[in-house]
Structures are given as structure tokens and as C-alpha cells.
Design an enzyme around this catalytic site. Sequence first.
Site, short mmCIF file in Angstrom:
data_model
loop_
_atom_site.label_atom_id
_atom_site.label_comp_id
_atom_site.label_asym_id
_atom_site.label_seq_id
_atom_site.Cartn_x
_atom_site.Cartn_y
_atom_site.Cartn_z
N GLU A 90 10.87 -11.30 2.85
CA GLU A 90 10.49 -10.63 4.10
C GLU A 90 10.65 -9.14 3.94
O GLU A 90 11.59 -8.69 3.29
CB GLU A 90 11.38 -11.09 5.25
CG GLU A 90 11.06 -12.47 5.75
CD GLU A 90 12.32 -13.29 5.97
OE1 GLU A 90 13.42 -12.73 5.87
OE2 GLU A 90 12.19 -14.49 6.23
N TYR A 102 4.92 -5.39 -3.57
CA TYR A 102 4.83 -6.85 -3.67
C TYR A 102 3.38 -7.31 -3.83
O TYR A 102 3.10 -8.26 -4.57
CB TYR A 102 5.50 -7.50 -2.47
CG TYR A 102 7.01 -7.44 -2.55
CD1 TYR A 102 7.69 -8.04 -3.60
CD2 TYR A 102 7.76 -6.77 -1.59
CE1 TYR A 102 9.07 -7.98 -3.70
CE2 TYR A 102 9.15 -6.69 -1.68
CZ TYR A 102 9.80 -7.31 -2.74
OH TYR A 102 11.16 -7.24 -2.84
C1 LIG Z 1 10.01 -0.95 -3.58
C2 LIG Z 1 10.77 -0.48 -4.82
C3 LIG Z 1 11.86 -1.50 -5.16
C4 LIG Z 1 9.79 -0.35 -6.00
O1 LIG Z 1 10.54 0.00 -7.17
P1 LIG Z 1 9.87 0.72 -8.45
O2 LIG Z 1 10.78 0.49 -9.62
O3 LIG Z 1 9.52 2.12 -8.12
O4 LIG Z 1 8.52 -0.12 -8.62
P2 LIG Z 1 7.64 -0.27 -9.98
O5 LIG Z 1 7.70 1.04 -10.73
O6 LIG Z 1 8.06 -1.50 -10.70
O7 LIG Z 1 6.18 -0.45 -9.35
C5 LIG Z 1 5.32 -1.52 -9.67
C6 LIG Z 1 4.02 -1.35 -8.89
O8 LIG Z 1 4.27 -1.42 -7.47
C7 LIG Z 1 3.39 -0.50 -6.77
N1 LIG Z 1 4.17 0.59 -6.19
C8 LIG Z 1 5.47 0.92 -6.44
N2 LIG Z 1 5.82 2.00 -5.70
C9 LIG Z 1 4.73 2.37 -4.99
C10 LIG Z 1 4.48 3.42 -4.07
N3 LIG Z 1 5.42 4.33 -3.74
N4 LIG Z 1 3.24 3.49 -3.52
C11 LIG Z 1 2.28 2.61 -3.83
N5 LIG Z 1 2.46 1.58 -4.73
C12 LIG Z 1 3.68 1.47 -5.29
C13 LIG Z 1 2.46 0.07 -7.85
O9 LIG Z 1 1.35 -0.80 -7.98
C14 LIG Z 1 3.35 -0.02 -9.09
O10 LIG Z 1 2.61 -0.04 -10.30
P3 LIG Z 1 2.15 1.39 -10.95
O11 LIG Z 1 3.33 2.30 -10.94
O12 LIG Z 1 1.69 0.98 -12.33
O13 LIG Z 1 1.04 1.90 -10.07
C15 LIG Z 1 11.42 0.93 -4.57
O14 LIG Z 1 10.44 1.81 -4.05
C16 LIG Z 1 12.61 0.91 -3.63
O15 LIG Z 1 13.76 0.71 -4.05
N6 LIG Z 1 12.36 1.13 -2.32
C17 LIG Z 1 13.46 1.19 -1.33
C18 LIG Z 1 14.08 -0.18 -1.10
C19 LIG Z 1 13.09 -1.18 -0.58
O16 LIG Z 1 12.21 -0.89 0.22
N7 LIG Z 1 13.27 -2.43 -1.07
C20 LIG Z 1 12.43 -3.55 -0.68
C21 LIG Z 1 13.11 -4.35 0.36
S1 LIG Z 1 12.55 -6.01 0.31
#
Ligand SMILES: CC(C)(COP(=O)(O)OP(=O)(O)OC[C@H]1O[C@@H](n2cnc3c(N)ncnc32)[C@H](O)[C@@H]1OP(=O)(O)O)[C@@H](O)C(=O)NCCC(=O)NCCS
Length: 138
Positions: A90, A102
Site C-alpha cells: 500500500e 512500483y
Molecule cells: C521510492 C524509493 C524507495 C525509490 O528508491 P530508489 O533507490 O531511488 O529507486 P531505484 O533507483 O531503484 O528506481 C527504480 C525505478 O523506479 C522509478 N523511479 C524511482 N524514483 C523515481 C522518481 N523520483 N521519479 C520517477 N520515477 C522514479 C524509475 O523508473 C527508476 O528507474 P530509472 O532510474 O532507471 O529510471 C525512494 O524514492 C524512497 O526511499 N522514497 C521515500 C520513501 C518511500 O516513499 N517509500 C515507499 C513507501 S511504500
Amino acid sequence: MQGEAEGAAPWSAADYASLLGAEGTVFLVAQDAILERLGGFILGRAIAGEMEILNLAVAPSYRRQGLARRLVAAALARGQAQGAVHCWLEVRESNGVARAFYRALGFVERGRRPRYYRDPVEDAVMYERSVLAAGPAP
Ligand SMILES: CC(C)(COP(=O)(O)OP(=O)(O)OC[C@H]1O[C@@H](n2cnc3c(N)ncnc32)[C@H](O)[C@@H]1OP(=O)(O)O)[C@@H](O)C(=O)NCCC(=O)NCCS
């Protein structure tokens, strides 16, 4: 790390402690071996063929480097080893970054829970993906 990760579920130390001893818990951390800092973590649970991602966060300076993608893949592999077939999670409706993340990993929107979150009150969007396949569940 939690304070650096707006969007992650605001869990207390006691919340984590209670799950760490529970059956089916998957808890993985990614540590920067050189700087000795926590880069990110994922917490999930696999029970009775279903897996749920309960929390996931990557520290701001480590984002967009594929860390969360690898954490999810590793967690799904462990869930699969424990017999999970589907993975659910969620997300706050307003958390556009997590929702884009996701979707990029093949999760599909499966419904909503109205007013599920507090502070502020907001709907939860439910996502699901097959644990087994690299893409969305049929
Ligand atoms: C969501 C989160 C975990 C993603 O972590 P991350 O290590 O930066 O993600 P990744 O580098 O593995 O990204 C994989 C893909 O997701 C998508 N993505 C990741 N961040 C994105 C952004 N800011 N905007 C758009 N797409 C995004 C992209 O498709 C990305 O692939 P690409 O970099 O080749 O384009 C991170 O932003 C975070 O910690 N956010 C705050 C906490 C949170 O919201 N957690 C989720 C609660 S369920």
C-alpha cells in the site's frame, strides 16, 4: 534514516522489533561499505502464499541508483523461497515517486483503501505483482 525518508511508513523501534521475531519476516538492509552508512532497507512478510512489502526507503543521497530495485528483487526472492506467489503493498495516494517506482517494477494498481492513512488522512493505493514472474501478475 527514517527521518530522511518522507514517504516511508513512520514506524517506531518497537514496531520493527515486534516484526523482526515474527514468522515470515524479510528484513534486508543495504549498507555503504566504505562510508559505513545505511543506504536503504526493505521490510516485508511472507505468509500463506502471500507476501507484503511493509516498508521501503532509500536515503536521499543514494536514490536513482537502482538500490530500491535491488532491495525489492532480493526481498521477492526470499518471499518466493518461503512459498509466496503474490506480493502486495500500500502507498499513500500522494506519493507519486513511490507509485512510479512500483509501476516501473511491474506492480499493478488493484484497489484503494479510503482514508487509510492518518497525519494527514489520505487514501491508500494497493499494488500487486507476481512474486514469481519478472512482470505483473495475470
Ligand atoms: C521510492 C524509493 C524507495 C525509490 O528508491 P530508489 O533507490 O531511488 O529507486 P531505484 O533507483 O531503484 O528506481 C527504480 C525505478 O523506479 C522509478 N523511479 C524511482 N524514483 C523515481 C522518481 N523520483 N521519479 C520517477 N520515477 C522514479 C524509475 O523508473 C527508476 O528507474 P530509472 O532510474 O532507471 O529510471 C525512494 O524514492 C524512497 O526511499 N522514497 C521515500 C520513501 C518511500 O516513499 N517509500 C515507499 C513507501 S511504500
